[in-house]
Design a protein around this motif. Structure first.
Motif, PDB file in Angstrom:
ATOM      1  N   LEU A  95      -4.561  33.025   6.661  1.00  0.00           N
ATOM      2  CA  LEU A  95      -4.593  33.635   7.990  1.00  0.00           C
ATOM      3  C   LEU A  95      -3.334  33.289   8.782  1.00  0.00           C
ATOM      4  O   LEU A  95      -2.715  34.171   9.396  1.00  0.00           O
ATOM      5  N   LEU A  96      -2.924  32.031   8.766  1.00  0.00           N
ATOM      6  CA  LEU A  96      -1.700  31.625   9.460  1.00  0.00           C
ATOM      7  C   LEU A  96      -0.476  32.339   8.875  1.00  0.00           C
ATOM      8  O   LEU A  96       0.401  32.793   9.617  1.00  0.00           O
ATOM      9  N   TYR A  97      -0.433  32.459   7.572  1.00  0.00           N
ATOM     10  CA  TYR A  97       0.692  33.146   6.931  1.00  0.00           C
ATOM     11  C   TYR A  97       0.757  34.604   7.385  1.00  0.00           C
ATOM     12  O   TYR A  97       1.817  35.108   7.752  1.00  0.00           O
ATOM     13  N   LEU A  98      -0.381  35.282   7.362  1.00  0.00           N
ATOM     14  CA  LEU A  98      -0.405  36.696   7.763  1.00  0.00           C
ATOM     15  C   LEU A  98      -0.031  36.872   9.236  1.00  0.00           C
ATOM     16  O   LEU A  98       0.677  37.807   9.594  1.00  0.00           O
ATOM     17  N   GLY A 120       4.250  38.646  13.036  1.00  0.00           N
ATOM     18  CA  GLY A 120       4.884  38.371  14.322  1.00  0.00           C
ATOM     19  C   GLY A 120       3.889  38.071  15.428  1.00  0.00           C
ATOM     20  O   GLY A 120       4.268  37.863  16.575  1.00  0.00           O
ATOM     21  N   LYS A 121       2.613  38.049  15.147  1.00  0.00           N
ATOM     22  CA  LYS A 121       1.599  37.775  16.167  1.00  0.00           C
ATOM     23  C   LYS A 121       1.501  36.283  16.481  1.00  0.00           C
ATOM     24  O   LYS A 121       0.950  35.899  17.489  1.00  0.00           O
ATOM     25  N   LEU A 122       2.044  35.450  15.596  1.00  0.00           N
ATOM     26  CA  LEU A 122       2.036  34.028  15.821  1.00  0.00           C
ATOM     27  C   LEU A 122       3.442  33.517  15.512  1.00  0.00           C
ATOM     28  O   LEU A 122       3.986  33.794  14.453  1.00  0.00           O
TER      29      LEU A 122
END
Length: 152
Positions: free
Chosen positions: A137-140, A145-147
């Protein structure tokens, strides 16, 4: 169980529970049930839960003429001790039927212990899955660009 390995596998593929009966008053009886159990364990790739039933429990029990006594074999494989029954009592037959139905519904309690996962192994598996899910999830999110992660 006798015959070719392929025939035995074909037969066992259609069963949910292996019910292994032996005569608790016959000293040679458990040896045959033990051989069948060993055949099931080594021949079948799909795991079949096993239940040992000691019949003629209304007669005096005798020591079985085999490597391991029924209770020892069950303990070694992490199986419940053999159920004792007699045909002279319908109550015990109902208990046996209920046990077989329960094992067919939830086979994990009657699989050899080598096939069961410990509580810690299950928790570690869940932890690994959760960690992998959070990582993905963090990778995606960072890739889309959302995180944005900032280094200090």
């Amino acid at each position: 169980v006798g015959g070719k390995e392929e025939d035995i596998r074909t037969v066992l593929d259609h069963y949910d529970v292996a019910c292994l009966l032996y005569d608790s008053s016959d000293p040679k009886s458990f040896q045959r049930a033990s051989k069948v159990f060993n055949s099931i364990e080594t021949l079948v790739s799909d795991l079949i839960p096993s239940v040992f039933i000691a019949t003629k429990s209304d007669l005096p029990r005798v020591r079985q003429e085999c490597e391991r006594q029924p209770e020892e074999l069950c303990q070694e494989y992490g199986l419940p001790v053999p159920c004792r029954c007699t045909s002279s009592s319908l109550d015990t037959l109902e208990v046996i039927y209920a046990k077989l139905a329960r094992v067919a519904r939830d086979p994990s309690s009657n699989l050899p212990s080598s096939f069961r996962l410990s509580r810690w192994a299950k928790m570690a598996g869940v932890g690994i899955l959760l960690g992998a899910g959070v990582g993905a999830l963090l990778y995606l999110l960072t890739k889309s660009g959302k995180l944005q992660l900032r280094a200090k």
